[in-house]
Every structure is written in structure tokens, then in C-alpha cells.
Design an enzyme around this catalytic site. Sequence first.
Site, PDB file in Angstrom:
ATOM      1  N   GLU A 194       0.795  -3.059   3.454  1.00 52.14           N
ATOM      2  CA  GLU A 194      -0.492  -2.990   4.166  1.00 52.14           C
ATOM      3  C   GLU A 194      -0.482  -4.124   5.171  1.00 52.14           C
ATOM      4  OE1 GLU A 194      -2.326  -0.469   4.013  1.00 52.14           O
ATOM      5  OE2 GLU A 194      -1.305   0.416   2.290  1.00 52.14           O
TER       6      GLU A 194
ATOM      7  N   CYS B  20      -8.246  -8.421   7.066  1.00 55.07           N
ATOM      8  CA  CYS B  20      -7.518  -7.389   7.806  1.00 55.07           C
ATOM      9  C   CYS B  20      -8.491  -6.342   8.319  1.00 55.07           C
ATOM     10  CB  CYS B  20      -6.479  -6.759   6.903  1.00 55.07           C
ATOM     11  SG  CYS B  20      -7.154  -6.338   5.314  1.00 55.07           S
TER      12      CYS B  20
HETATM   13  P1  NAD Z   1       2.283 -12.995   7.528  1.00 53.99           P
HETATM   14  O1  NAD Z   1       2.912 -11.706   7.921  1.00 53.99           O
HETATM   15  O2  NAD Z   1       2.438 -14.154   8.426  1.00 53.99           O
HETATM   16  O3  NAD Z   1       2.873 -13.452   6.107  1.00 53.99           O
HETATM   17  C1  NAD Z   1       2.831 -12.600   4.987  1.00 53.99           C
HETATM   18  C2  NAD Z   1       3.883 -13.042   4.001  1.00 53.99           C
HETATM   19  O4  NAD Z   1       5.178 -12.744   4.506  1.00 53.99           O
HETATM   20  C3  NAD Z   1       3.877 -14.538   3.707  1.00 53.99           C
HETATM   21  O5  NAD Z   1       4.107 -14.734   2.337  1.00 53.99           O
HETATM   22  C4  NAD Z   1       5.057 -15.021   4.528  1.00 53.99           C
HETATM   23  O6  NAD Z   1       5.601 -16.217   4.045  1.00 53.99           O
HETATM   24  C5  NAD Z   1       6.015 -13.869   4.345  1.00 53.99           C
HETATM   25  N1  NAD Z   1       7.103 -13.776   5.311  1.00 53.99           N
HETATM   26  C6  NAD Z   1       7.056 -13.972   6.637  1.00 53.99           C
HETATM   27  N2  NAD Z   1       8.265 -13.715   7.194  1.00 53.99           N
HETATM   28  C7  NAD Z   1       9.092 -13.353   6.181  1.00 53.99           C
HETATM   29  C8  NAD Z   1      10.458 -12.949   6.100  1.00 53.99           C
HETATM   30  N3  NAD Z   1      11.208 -12.855   7.182  1.00 53.99           N
HETATM   31  N4  NAD Z   1      10.972 -12.646   4.887  1.00 53.99           N
HETATM   32  C9  NAD Z   1      10.211 -12.698   3.785  1.00 53.99           C
HETATM   33  N5  NAD Z   1       8.901 -13.062   3.798  1.00 53.99           N
HETATM   34  C10 NAD Z   1       8.357 -13.384   4.976  1.00 53.99           C
HETATM   35  O7  NAD Z   1       0.741 -12.685   7.239  1.00 53.99           O
HETATM   36  P2  NAD Z   1      -0.442 -13.700   6.857  1.00 53.99           P
HETATM   37  O8  NAD Z   1      -0.751 -14.539   8.049  1.00 53.99           O
HETATM   38  O9  NAD Z   1      -0.225 -14.362   5.557  1.00 53.99           O
HETATM   39  O10 NAD Z   1      -1.640 -12.654   6.631  1.00 53.99           O
HETATM   40  C11 NAD Z   1      -2.376 -12.136   7.674  1.00 53.99           C
HETATM   41  C12 NAD Z   1      -1.889 -10.740   8.026  1.00 53.99           C
HETATM   42  O11 NAD Z   1      -2.000  -9.897   6.887  1.00 53.99           O
HETATM   43  C13 NAD Z   1      -2.746 -10.081   9.093  1.00 53.99           C
HETATM   44  O12 NAD Z   1      -1.923  -9.378   9.994  1.00 53.99           O
HETATM   45  C14 NAD Z   1      -3.631  -9.130   8.297  1.00 53.99           C
HETATM   46  O13 NAD Z   1      -4.107  -8.035   9.035  1.00 53.99           O
HETATM   47  C15 NAD Z   1      -2.691  -8.710   7.215  1.00 53.99           C
HETATM   48  N6  NAD Z   1      -3.418  -8.222   6.032  1.00 53.99           N
HETATM   49  C16 NAD Z   1      -3.485  -6.878   5.849  1.00 53.99           C
HETATM   50  C17 NAD Z   1      -4.169  -6.363   4.760  1.00 53.99           C
HETATM   51  C18 NAD Z   1      -4.249  -4.880   4.543  1.00 53.99           C
HETATM   52  O14 NAD Z   1      -4.653  -4.467   3.459  1.00 53.99           O
HETATM   53  N7  NAD Z   1      -3.886  -4.071   5.515  1.00 53.99           N
HETATM   54  C19 NAD Z   1      -4.796  -7.238   3.871  1.00 53.99           C
HETATM   55  C20 NAD Z   1      -4.703  -8.604   4.085  1.00 53.99           C
HETATM   56  C21 NAD Z   1      -4.014  -9.086   5.172  1.00 53.99           C
END
Ligand code: NAD
Length: 541
Positions: A293, A327
Site C-alpha cells: 500500500e 496516506c
Molecule cells: P518510505 O517509502 O520512505 O519508507 C517506507 C519503508 O521502506 C521504511 O521502512 C524505509 O526504511 C524502507 N525502505 C526504503 N527504501 C528501502 C529499500 N531500498 N529497501 C528496503 N527498505 C527500504 O515511506 P515513509 O516515508 O515511511 O511513509 C510515507 C509513505 O507511505 C507515503 O508515500 C504514504 O502515502 C505511504 N503510506 C501509504 C499507506 C497506504 O495504506 N496506502 C499507509 C501509510 C503510508
Amino acid sequence: MSTGFFKVPVATNEVVKSYAPGSPERAELQDTLKQLQSQVIDIPMVIGGKNVTTGQMANIYPPHNLGHMVAKYHRGGAAQAQQAIDAAMQAKPTWAAMPWEHRVSIFLRAAELLAGPYRATINAATMIGQSKNAFQAEIDAACELIDFFRFNAAFAAELYSEQPISSPGVWNRMEYRPLDGFVFAITPFNFTSICANLCAAPALMGNTVVWKPSDDQIYSAHFLMAMFREAGLPDGVINIVYGDGPEIGKVVFSHPQLAGLHFTGSTAVFKSLWKTIGQNIDQYISYPRIVGETGGKDFIFAHPSAHAKAVATAISRGAFEYQGQKCSAASRVYCPVSLWPTVRQHLVDDLKSMKMGAPDDFSNFINAVINERSFDKLAGFIAQAQADPNVEVVAGGGFDKTKGYFIEPTVLMAKDPKYVTMCTELFGPVLTVYVYEDEKFDEALELVGNTSDYALTGAIFGADRHALAYMANKLQYAAGNFYINDKPTGAVVGQQPFGGSRASGTNDKAGSKANLMRWVSARTIKETLVPPTDYRYPFLG
Ligand code: NAD
């Protein structure tokens, strides 16, 4: 061995506590906040039930109070990722073999612990570490997570009870096996409940999990792990590793037994992980399930028949609660020119009344954004808008990071419906409005679906039923969670299963039976009660 078809208690949504002045929950939460902020805790990783330390420390500061350290945590890397996979694989056989009612019981117990003795701690940790006010913490870290545990328990039982029909002399059965390997949960910063659920949902179905949380959610993750342990979750079922995503990911994504990815976070990261899994496909023993998501560019579209004050209130709550870091948060609005003066006035009045500051002062509606990267990005977009003659700053526009990462709730009005802040996910308290001519309603409606790649949440407002039906139909693919005369945030487990499509994710609906289905691999069993003993069919005669 199960000796009964057990009925899981009927799930109902946890009642949200008010934290009103004089309430016992307010006093308890305030005490817990004080207590947690009076110490600096040391946070180890937890792998195979053991605390794992590396000495490679990073500090945790509340985003709203950068001068006050509350914790230090141990960062891991490739070695700890490998250790976590080994622990998960070791715990797998006994966990998978545990009768389902006992697995379910552990999570029902977690729900009770969170509803009772852990509520104040997990809420306070979320307020401190992720800068949420008491109400935002309560609806996320306590209520939504309790709901995930209770509803998923009921959905799991429902799933297990779905069985095929049998013809005479045959008994057909379906076994909902956990996946063949381990599950990798990668979680975002913004919802404590989502983070726990991304691990708990696969675990409930008999899987073991390697969990890599966001650096910005480690403080509350630490207390979640303590709660899981107290609930009776066996060692090695959920293993938490902190550190650099790509470094940890490199080990996990190249492991043959990676059976699933449960991800929530940004679209760009999810796409890159999907590509990595695709590139490594020959290395796996199965096709890893990919559930993600991701981002959104959530809209509110008002028809000229809409109630202006209802539209303004939906914007105030839907765009600015938790600093727009949901989100589902509204970040673009389409408003007819006939309504705009009234909507604008209400909105400006609302925003003026919103106090901003640390969440331990309960009169603050707005707290800090999560980190410096986010602050700088948002400040950059605001400055760019301030310098653009085609954009008007209707409200807010201030930002200051001397004490914490504070961004004033900001409303921009763009002349160009495809102005950058109408299309790009900013993930902060910055909303852009496009005001359309009433007679150009159809043209404006077209914009909703072709302005961004996302399709997560969206809301339409109107009193004209023909218009509502028309808009709902036109926008069929514009959002996975669609609201009529309501704000686009605040989905409740069991009531509005959550998830979006297009670039917003795989739409597997967290907190639903559909999501649990992704964490099992069914085995169909056909048993013939009296097998034939002659190969010849009658027609041969
Ligand atoms: P992010 O994508 O920056 O990070 C998410 C996770 O991915 C973190 O744990 C990060 O450390 C990890 N990560 C990043 N690069 C990686 C890689 N190359 N390999 C492995 N892990 C990696 O997101 P964020 O800033 O923590 O959260 C905000 C985002 O999440 C927004 O885009 C928001 O819309 C989305 N979000 C979506 C929902 C939904 O249900 N659709 C819910 C909550 C948040």
C-alpha cells in the site's frame, strides 16, 4: 490438535476514548508521557526472542522537541538481516503447526493488553516518537490496532471455515497453509497500527516474519515488540531489525525462502522492491507474494450543490490532522467558484484557530512533521508557491525548524489545475485548491483522474443525487476508498477496508479477509472414501 470448530468472539470496533479534561485516560496518558520523557532508553533489535545489540547507535529525538533525546537504538545490517531470517525459518515449523485457535488467542490477548495496560504506553510512545496529538495517537496506535487484531482473528476463522463441496464417496477439504518460507514486513513511519499489522497479519496465518521498520517509528516499535512478547508470541515469530533499508533488503530479497513482502510506504520504494524481486525471481523456491500500500494524491471534489461548511470542515480535518501525513489525507481540492468564497472563509477561520506545538500540550491540534528531510521538502514547495505569481497562499505558509519540524497548515490556490502541488504527493500539511467555473463541472471532474498516478482515497460533496451518482460512476477508478459527503481519511477496520489501486498499491485491503488470503497458500485435499479397483469405465463395455 483442534477438537472443535471454535467460534472467535464477535469483533466490534474499540471505542475511542475522549481524553477530555478530567478524564482518567488523560491523567494516565500525561503521567506516561512524563515518565517516558524523563529517561533515555536503549533499544536493541529483537531476533529469535533475544535482544541483539551492535553498539552502532543512533539517537531518537521527538520531531517536535529536537533538543531532548528519548532513546538510542542499535543499528544492524546484513549480518542481523541474515540472523533474523535464520530465526524466522527456525521458528517456522512449530509456529505453523500450532493449532490456529492458539495463534488467534495470542493476538486476541494482544488486543486486550493494548486496550488495557499497554494503551497509555503505546499511545505516549507514538505521540513522542511520531509527533501525534493524543486523539491521533488514540485512533491509530490504540483503536485501529486493537481492531486489526480482533477483526483479523474473526476473518481468519471465516477463511479457515471456507471449504469446497464434496461429491458422493469423496471428501474434499481445503487447508490454508502458511506460505512456504518467511515474510518480510517493511513498514512506514506514520501509523503505529499499520506497522504492527503488517507483521501480525501474516503471523496470525502461521507465517514467521522479518520486520524492518522505518527509522522514524522505532520508538513505538520497541513497545510493540514488548507487547507481542507479553501476549505470548513465541520467539522468532516476529524478528525486528533496524538499519539501512537497501542493506537489509539486499540480504532478504536474495534469499530463496522469501515467500512474501508486506509493504506500506512510498510508491517509488515499492516499485524498486518489486523490480528487485522480479530480477531475483529465479532464486526463489516460490513466487513471493507482493502486497504493498503506497502513496496517494487524495482529492475532495465539491459539486455546486454541496454544503460549503461541510466541504470546509472535511478539508480542515481531512487535510491537516496529523499534519497531512496520512496516506489518505486530502491534498487537492476542486471547488466551484460559486462555493469558494464561503469555503475559503470557513477554512481560513478554522486554520487560524488551530494551535501548533508539542503533543504533550493537549491544546495543540497540529504537531511537527516527521523529520528534517520532510520539513525541507515541504518548506521548498511552500517557498516555490510563494514566489509563483500563478499561486496564491490562502492561509499559512510559515515554517520553522529551530525547536522542532513545524510547518504551518497551508492552503494554496493554483490557477493551473496541474500545478506541481496538485499532482505530487507532498505528505505534509500543504493543500492546493483549484477553483473551477461552475459551468465547467465536467472538465473539472475529468481532471481528478488524469492529474496524478495515484488512486488511493477521494471524496465527493454534493446535495444533488443525480450529480453524486454521476460523479461516483465517473470516478470509479480514481480511488480505492471513496467517500460521499465525508472527508477522505479515518477508515475504520471492518467498516471501510483500506487500500488503493493504480500507483497507490495492490489494493489488498488491510484488515480484511482478502489481505489474510495473501498470507496463505491453500492445499486442496481430495480423499476418495472407497477407491475404485478397476481402471475400465463402463462405456468400454
Ligand atoms: P518510505 O517509502 O520512505 O519508507 C517506507 C519503508 O521502506 C521504511 O521502512 C524505509 O526504511 C524502507 N525502505 C526504503 N527504501 C528501502 C529499500 N531500498 N529497501 C528496503 N527498505 C527500504 O515511506 P515513509 O516515508 O515511511 O511513509 C510515507 C509513505 O507511505 C507515503 O508515500 C504514504 O502515502 C505511504 N503510506 C501509504 C499507506 C497506504 O495504506 N496506502 C499507509 C501509510 C503510508
